[in-house]
Design a protein around this motif. Structure first.
Motif, mmCIF file in Angstrom:
data_model
loop_
_atom_site.group_PDB
_atom_site.id
_atom_site.type_symbol
_atom_site.label_atom_id
_atom_site.label_comp_id
_atom_site.label_asym_id
_atom_site.label_seq_id
_atom_site.Cartn_x
_atom_site.Cartn_y
_atom_site.Cartn_z
ATOM 1 N N SER A 124 0.847 -1.193 0.000
ATOM 2 C CA SER A 124 0.000 0.000 0.000
ATOM 3 C C SER A 124 0.886 1.249 0.000
ATOM 4 O O SER A 124 1.052 1.894 -1.014
ATOM 5 C CB SER A 124 -0.989 0.007 1.165
ATOM 6 O OG SER A 124 -1.939 1.032 0.943
ATOM 7 N N HIS A 136 -1.371 2.536 -6.351
ATOM 8 C CA HIS A 136 -1.450 2.236 -4.912
ATOM 9 C C HIS A 136 -2.587 1.267 -4.637
ATOM 10 O O HIS A 136 -2.479 0.392 -3.779
ATOM 11 C CB HIS A 136 -1.678 3.518 -4.104
ATOM 12 C CG HIS A 136 -0.463 4.387 -3.978
ATOM 13 N ND1 HIS A 136 -0.453 5.692 -4.382
ATOM 14 C CD2 HIS A 136 0.774 4.132 -3.488
ATOM 15 C CE1 HIS A 136 0.750 6.211 -4.137
ATOM 16 N NE2 HIS A 136 1.508 5.288 -3.601
ATOM 17 N N THR A 140 -2.064 -2.323 -2.796
ATOM 18 C CA THR A 140 -2.871 -2.570 -1.603
ATOM 19 C C THR A 140 -3.608 -3.905 -1.727
ATOM 20 O O THR A 140 -3.608 -4.729 -0.811
ATOM 21 C CB THR A 140 -3.875 -1.416 -1.414
ATOM 22 O OG1 THR A 140 -3.155 -0.183 -1.397
ATOM 23 C CG2 THR A 140 -4.646 -1.554 -0.128
ATOM 24 N N ASN A 161 3.153 -0.603 6.496
ATOM 25 C CA ASN A 161 2.650 0.414 5.579
ATOM 26 C C ASN A 161 3.643 1.581 5.611
ATOM 27 O O ASN A 161 3.607 2.415 6.519
ATOM 28 C CB ASN A 161 1.242 0.836 6.014
ATOM 29 C CG ASN A 161 0.519 1.628 4.938
ATOM 30 O OD1 ASN A 161 1.094 1.927 3.884
ATOM 31 N ND2 ASN A 161 -0.743 1.959 5.189
ATOM 32 N N TYR A 252 -9.315 2.027 2.754
ATOM 33 C CA TYR A 252 -9.138 0.642 3.209
ATOM 34 C C TYR A 252 -10.464 0.041 3.638
ATOM 35 O O TYR A 252 -10.731 -1.135 3.392
ATOM 36 C CB TYR A 252 -8.140 0.561 4.384
ATOM 37 C CG TYR A 252 -6.730 0.999 4.037
ATOM 38 C CD1 TYR A 252 -6.258 0.923 2.726
ATOM 39 C CD2 TYR A 252 -5.871 1.491 5.009
ATOM 40 C CE1 TYR A 252 -4.974 1.327 2.403
ATOM 41 C CE2 TYR A 252 -4.578 1.890 4.699
ATOM 42 C CZ TYR A 252 -4.141 1.821 3.390
ATOM 43 O OH TYR A 252 -2.864 2.221 3.084
#
Ligand code: ARG
Length: 612
Positions: A124, A136, A140, A161, A252
């Motif tokens: 991510s 990204h 992720t 992360n 997320y």
């Protein structure tokens, strides 16, 4: 592990040892799929050369020594010396029933890897006050799936992360944020539209570039204050980063990604180690000044001019950069986190940078040979014009809007096809299908290849797509529901809603779930049943391949084939209308397919809709 192709291997090795001598026991038996039988063994060709025999004679020697009692019905030598094996149907049936008994939950079904590892996974890793772009999104999604597969196989996974939260732009961002007021609507952009926030700060900076006591000057002083540890500046910076985290977490949560604030270890967290790190490299002769900057020149990297390529670790103005933090990071991952394996799920364009970091870390002894470091390269996501995906205005695409569009499109389809479902049910399915489609598209192509972002293709109900696999699972749910056995087979319905609670299921399976009723034996009779059975038995093998190769697309391919094999089975073998004993067996087979589809999707981070 119930995969017949793998279970045959030790027997073939034993036969090779008998036929050619102990020293050949570890030789690769070269097991491959066969057109004419279940598998073929191709080891005879290589062995024939070593033993000076014609290949068919070598094959005959292996076959003579081969004990396949109770596991194969047919053994045949074909072509130049292939050994074709056909598995005994009764054996397949036994293996499948063992698999079905173990598969009461996803987690208990998987045989743990022989040597579990401590794996650090960097994925991510977006940047503060910037929009997360589709690249990204892909790291992720791919990273989260790898993490889940490794954990299912018993590895200890440490998520990292590595957000971009440090560096010169922060002077400008902090000044801007103070000027507009932390509670102003413009400040809220950090959460809703980070690019707009960044652009506004940048515009002010550029406009005041020549103004001696203007914004740009204050921004520069602010960087000095931040890096000098000024407490007030530091506190503002912390609040600014916290706002950005709200944005990351919103994405997320929309995607159902397992990252939390606890996994954040941003660039800033290594700041205090950078000076010492540079000094150490310089003193040990591993770094030297070039054009005023301190650089390492790891072997094997050269620029277009053929000159050694530098990894800059201290700029001529004394500042540290991306290379410096990454060196501190890799050292920390090995020393403090005690990783055996370090994965960087990061865009392909950063390959040279990461390899230079790894090479320097190896030279410095911070990355010993016993630790594997891999760049899992993430390919670019392109627009229909074949260029990096951009919005029509040329600005970066807003990720949240893109995800919302996927859900809206799925909603339109489900509204049309299942009007009888409640509004709430349709909303849930639309989210699962829309998000699942986007994630599956990221996962089903090789992670290092580019692909074109195309809603129509990813949402299609046919082909290797998320909705196709989800639909097969939903269809089986509906079959089991019609037969009145959904609860009985699917762990008291706890697959419902898609959220599998592995822990609870484990406990239940170990306690012998009293509600599950007696297990029904599955009979493997028709060719379509046999094909399905053989594929089901490859689940563990597939997951282990994903673990070794770090390629989730192999799991997608497996699930796609499973869904296809189920469809042909269901076309050829009546289930609900079959007479009772056959019906029970086929329902148990359906239930096993459903568990594998849902469990596999779960490892991809994709939910299984109850209705579709
Ligand atoms: N923040 C970086 C970017 O957006 C990715 C960081 C990847 N991880 C690392 N250790 N360099 O490009």
């Amino acid at each position: 592990m119930n995969n017949p192709a793998e279970l045959v291997v030790p027997r073939v090795q034993a036969a090779i040892a008998t036929a050619f001598g102990e020293e050949f026991r570890q030789a690769d038996p070269v097991v491959r799929p066969s057109q004419f039988a279940d598998i073929q063994i191709n080891a005879a060709m290589a062995l024939a050369k070593k033993a000076g025999l014609p290949p068919r004679a070598a094959a005959a020697k292996i076959v003579e020594a081969l004990d396949l009692d109770g596991i194969c019905t047919g053994v045949e030598i074909s072509g130049p010396g292939f050994i074709n094996l056909s598995f005994d149907g009764t054996w397949i049936e036994e293996l499948l029933n063992a698999e079905s008994a173990q598969a009461a939950s996803v987690t208990t079904a998987v045989t743990p890897a022989a040597t579990p590892q401590r794996v650090v996974v960097d994925y991510s890793s977006p940047n503060v006050a910037k929009e997360m772009h589709v690249g990204h999104l892909r790291t992720t999604v791919v990273g989260d799936s790898l993490v889940k597969v490794l954990e299912a196989l018993g590895d200890t996974v440490i998520r990292q992360n590595h957000i971009g939260d440090w560096g010169t732009p922060f002077g400008m961002l902090i000044e801007h944020w103070l000027e507009i007021g932390e509670d102003s609507p413009e400040a809220a952009l950090l959460v809703d539209d980070p690019s707009a926030f960044y652009q506004a700060a940048r515009a002010k900076f550029d406009a005041s570039a020549t103004d001696a006591d203007g914004f740009a000057t204050r921004a520069r002083l602010r960087v000095v204050a931040l890096q000098g540890g000024d407490p007030e500046t530091f506190a503002v910076w912390q609040r600014l980063v916290a706002q950005s985290k709200r944005y990351f977490n919103a994405i997320y949560s929309m995607l159902g990604i397992s990252l939390t604030d606890d996994h954040i270890a941003g660039e800033s967290s290594y700041d205090e180690h950078l000076a010492q790190l540079c000094q150490e490299l310089e003193e040990r002769g591993l770094a030297r000044i070039s054009d005023g900057a301190l650089c390492t020149f790891p072997e094997g990297f050269s620029g277009r001019d053929g000159q050694p390529l530098p990894l800059i670790i201290r700029k001529s103005d004394g500042g540290y950069g991306y290379g410096t933090t990454d060196l501190a990071t890799i050292r920390y991952r090995v020393r403090e986190l005690e990783a055996n394996r370090v994965l960087y799920v990061v865009g392909a364009p950063q390959n040279v940078h990461l390899r230079m970091v790894m090479a320097t870390a190896r030279d410095a002894g911070w990355l010993p040979d016993t630790v594997e470091a891999v760049h899992v390269q993430i390919g670019n996501v392109l627009g229909e014009d074949g260029k990096i995906l951009k919005s029509r205005s040329g600005a970066p695409v807003k990720l949240m809007a893109l995800l919302e569009e996927a859900v809206d499109r799925a909603r339109a389809v489900i509204d049309a096809s299942r009007p009888e479902l409640s509004d709430e049910e349709r909303a849930v399915t639309a989210r699962q299908v829309g998000i699942g489609a986007v994630k599956y598209a990221d996962l089903s192509t090789g992670h290092d290849t580019e692909y074109v972002f195309d809603f129509d293709r990813m949402l299609a109900l046919s082909g290797n797509t998320g909705p196709y696999v989800q639909y097969a699972a939903a269809r089986i749910r509906s079959i089991l529901r019609k037969a009145g056995v959904l609860e009985q087979f699917i762990d008291g319905g706890s697959l419902d809603g898609g959220a599998l609670d592995g822990g609870a299921l484990d406990a239940q399976a170990q306690a012998g779930n009293p509600e599950a009723g007696p297990a029904t034996a599955i009979a493997v009779i028709e060719p379509a049943e046999r094909a399905l059975a053989l594929h089901l038995l490859e689940f563990d093998t597939t997951l282990n391949k994903v673990r070794d190769s770090l390629e989730p697309h192999r799991l997608c391919g497996y699930l796609f084939e499973l869904a296809q094999l189920f469809t042909s089975f269901y076309d050829q073998c009546p289930v609900l209308k079959a007479e009772e004993s056959v019906r029970d067996s086929r329902l148990a087979l359906c239930a096993l397919v459903l568990r594998r589809l849902s469990g596999g999707l779960e490892l991809l981070g994709i939910e299984t809709p109850e209705n579709m």
